[in-house]
Design an enzyme around this catalytic site. Structure first.
Site, PDB file in Angstrom:
ATOM      1  N   LYS A 123       0.807  -1.253   0.123  1.00 30.65           N
ATOM      2  CA  LYS A 123      -0.272  -0.017   0.126  1.00 30.65           C
ATOM      3  C   LYS A 123       0.963   1.308  -0.231  1.00 30.65           C
ATOM      4  O   LYS A 123       1.927   1.339   0.659  1.00 30.65           O
ATOM      5  CB  LYS A 123      -0.914  -0.108   1.207  1.00 30.65           C
ATOM      6  CG  LYS A 123      -1.911   1.088   1.430  1.00 30.65           C
ATOM      7  CD  LYS A 123      -2.764   0.835   2.750  1.00 30.65           C
ATOM      8  CE  LYS A 123      -3.572   2.216   2.927  1.00 30.65           C
ATOM      9  NZ  LYS A 123      -4.422   1.895   4.002  1.00 30.65           N
ATOM     10  N   SER A 198      -9.091   2.282   2.564  1.00 24.64           N
ATOM     11  CA  SER A 198      -8.110   3.050   1.747  1.00 24.64           C
ATOM     12  C   SER A 198      -7.203   2.239   1.045  1.00 24.64           C
ATOM     13  O   SER A 198      -6.673   2.565   0.177  1.00 24.64           O
ATOM     14  CB  SER A 198      -7.256   4.057   2.608  1.00 24.64           C
ATOM     15  OG  SER A 198      -6.656   3.309   3.487  1.00 24.64           O
ATOM     16  N   SER A 222     -10.221  -0.109   6.762  1.00 31.59           N
ATOM     17  CA  SER A 222      -9.358   0.147   5.341  1.00 31.59           C
ATOM     18  C   SER A 222      -8.630  -1.140   5.014  1.00 31.59           C
ATOM     19  O   SER A 222      -8.174  -0.986   3.751  1.00 31.59           O
ATOM     20  CB  SER A 222      -8.284   1.101   5.601  1.00 31.59           C
ATOM     21  OG  SER A 222      -8.885   2.318   5.761  1.00 31.59           O
TER      22      SER A 222
END
Length: 524
Positions: A123, A198, A222
């Site tokens: 990420k 996210s 997330s």
């Protein structure tokens, strides 16, 4: 659990207003009509778990170069469609040479380098040396990590090979992975749907078989929402076990109590070895080597949050598949699954929102969202950004601007109401007592399957189904449960008591065998 007349009226009014706004949005916004499909997976190496890949690489049955190249080829196939990987690394590996020189044999390699030669995606919020770490902020364009985040370093030390960094929502604070720097990421099962946020780039790339394992962070869902929307596995660890060092934005206020770093993957058997590596010196706290007998555990289920004014009703298909899990556990494991309810769950968003604003032990409040949006310069002025957005000139998404506006309307110094504190303390006490050291709770991951792009703007509080678990500080494994009638992934949260992470991991492995786990989106 019944709602008062006032609560029912409030719920009706809120949903009516959202329905009107949503209707206007659908009429005024252009439809992409993107009916393209992902190509099916046709390379056998892409359908092998990381655990098995590492074993085959150690035995010399396949080279790491072959595995990495297979994933690079797949990324080149799918990323133009899903826009999940924002910067590739494609570095040459010395893995195969290392294997040739190893004198201790396969067992020594497995102990020292359990992920040797396995590709991993990261990420973009995590520092990966030499890679961007912008968190989707235009003003941070060109920001490159000079070190590795703690969890990333541990994965690399275990032999994993980073493929690159994946897209996120702006500043990691929204349920759709969209920003003005990298654009919008798409769900591989339906390109007109969101992959969540996210960690949406991670979820999308993994589901598209562009990576086999990845790393995400979770402070309100997330990890779990992207895993749910993309039909893969993910684990929100007990907070404080996996380090969040060199994650951006950094923790402030009391975020460390709610933030978790954890693994995301297509195959359930990879969750535990990934977590063992990422936890590093804290792995012993989770007793991951201790065998789990599912028949000796206690099971509970909750179908919905009790009728919150702010959240959508849970989709019937999600309720049905959760009932199927209950029926399987009772029929095939011989356990009793108890239906429970907690009246405080209807205040999940309000609790999450209040506790996220709490100051740390020294009285310092969390860093303002407007300040983070403006880094490395001055704080963003949301009213001005809204005006610029209306003229197509803002560097920020509507979601980020709306969050900044909400922040400005709330006093940062006002403490949570005493009633919210009581609700949270009561919920914490009851859930902790219920789960103990041998309980697992089934709870919906989200009220609906993956929404269409931008639709979360009109359902902004549905993440409360995941967010409340962050505030309670509990470990959760997100488990896929097949596809809906629309061909979109379904799933459920498997929640355990603090430091009992191994329990939902074991149940996820069992349910994968029953419900099929990940499904190739290109074959649907």
């Amino acid at each position: 659990m019944t709602l008062s007349l006032l609560e029912r009226v409030q719920a009706w009014l809120f949903r009516a207003v959202m329905a009107v706004l949503f209707g206007l949005f659908r009429v005024l916004s252009p439809r992409t009509g993107d009916s393209r499909k992902l190509p099916p997976v046709d390379q056998p190496l892409l359908t092998v778990s990381a655990t098995q890949l590492a074993r085959r690489i150690r035995r010399g049955e396949v080279t790491s170069v072959e595995v990495v190249q297979a994933y690079i080829d797949r990324i080149q196939q799918v990323n133009p469609l899903i826009n999940a990987l924002v910067k590739d690394r494609q570095e040459a590996s010395q893995v195969d040479k290392l294997i040739e020189e190893e004198s201790g044999g396969e067992e020594a390699l497995a102990d020292r380098l359990p992920l040797l030669g396995v590709p991993v995606s990261i990420k973009e919020a995590f520092a990966l040396q030499g890679m961007p770490q912008t968190v989707g902020i235009v003003s941070r364009r060109g920001t490159v990590a000079t070190v590795d985040a703690a969890a990333v370093a541990l994965l690399k030390r275990a032999g994993a090979i980073p493929l690159g960094v994946t897209n996120i929502s702006e500043v990691c604070m929204w349920g759709e992975s969209h920003n003005r720097l990298y654009g919008i990421t798409r769900n591989p099962y339906d390109l007109e749907r969101i992959p969540g946020g996210s960690s949406g780039g991670e979820g999308s790339l993994l589901a598209a078989a562009g990576s086999v394992v990845g790393i995400g962070s979770d402070i309100g869902g997330s990890i779990r929402m992207p895993c749910f929307f993309n039909g893969i596995f993910g684990h929100k660890t007990t907070p404080g076990v996996v380090s969040s060092d060199n994650h951006f934005p950094p923790s402030s206020g009391r975020y460390e109590e709610y933030l978790s770093v954890g693994p995301m993957c297509r195959y359930a058997e990879d969750l535990l070895p990934m977590l063992r590596v990422m936890a590093g010196p804290n792995a012993h706290r989770l007793s991951l080597s201790e065998k789990v007998d599912l028949k000796k555990l206690r099971f509970f289920t909750i179908s919905h949050d009790g009728g919150s004014v702010l959240t959508s009703p849970v989709d019937r298909q999600l309720l049905q598949v959760q009932r199927q899990v209950v029926e399987h556990l009772e029929t095939h494991l011989g356990v009793q699954v108890q239906q429970v309810s907690f009246s405080e769950l209807r205040y999940s968003f309000q609790i999450w929102d209040a506790y996220m604003a709490l100051p740390d032990d020294q009285g310092a409040p969390p860093q303002a969202f407007c300040e983070v949006l403006g880094t490395p310069g001055h704080p963003v002025w949301p009213v001005w950004e809204l005006m610029k957005w209306m003229m197509g000139r803002s560097d920020h998404t509507m979601a980020a601007i709306a969050l900044a506006l909400m922040e400005k309307t709330r006093s940062s110094t006002a403490p949570p109401s005493s009633s919210l504190l009581r609700h949270k303390e009561k919920l914490q006490r009851e859930v902790d007592e219920l789960l103990g050291a041998d309980g697992i709770l089934l709870y919906p991951s989200h009220p609906n399957v993956a929404p269409r792009h931008h639709h979360p703007l009109f359902r902004p509080f549905d993440f409360a189904y995941t967010g409340i678990i962050n505030i309670l500080g509990l470990p959760v494994t997100q488990c896929p449960l097949g596809l809906s009638s629309e061909g979109l992934p379904m799933g459920v949260q498997l929640i355990a008591g603090k430091l009992q992470d191994r329990l939902p991991l074991a149940l996820a492995l069992h349910l994968e065998r029953v419900f099929g786990g990940w499904r190739d989106p290109g074959a649907q």
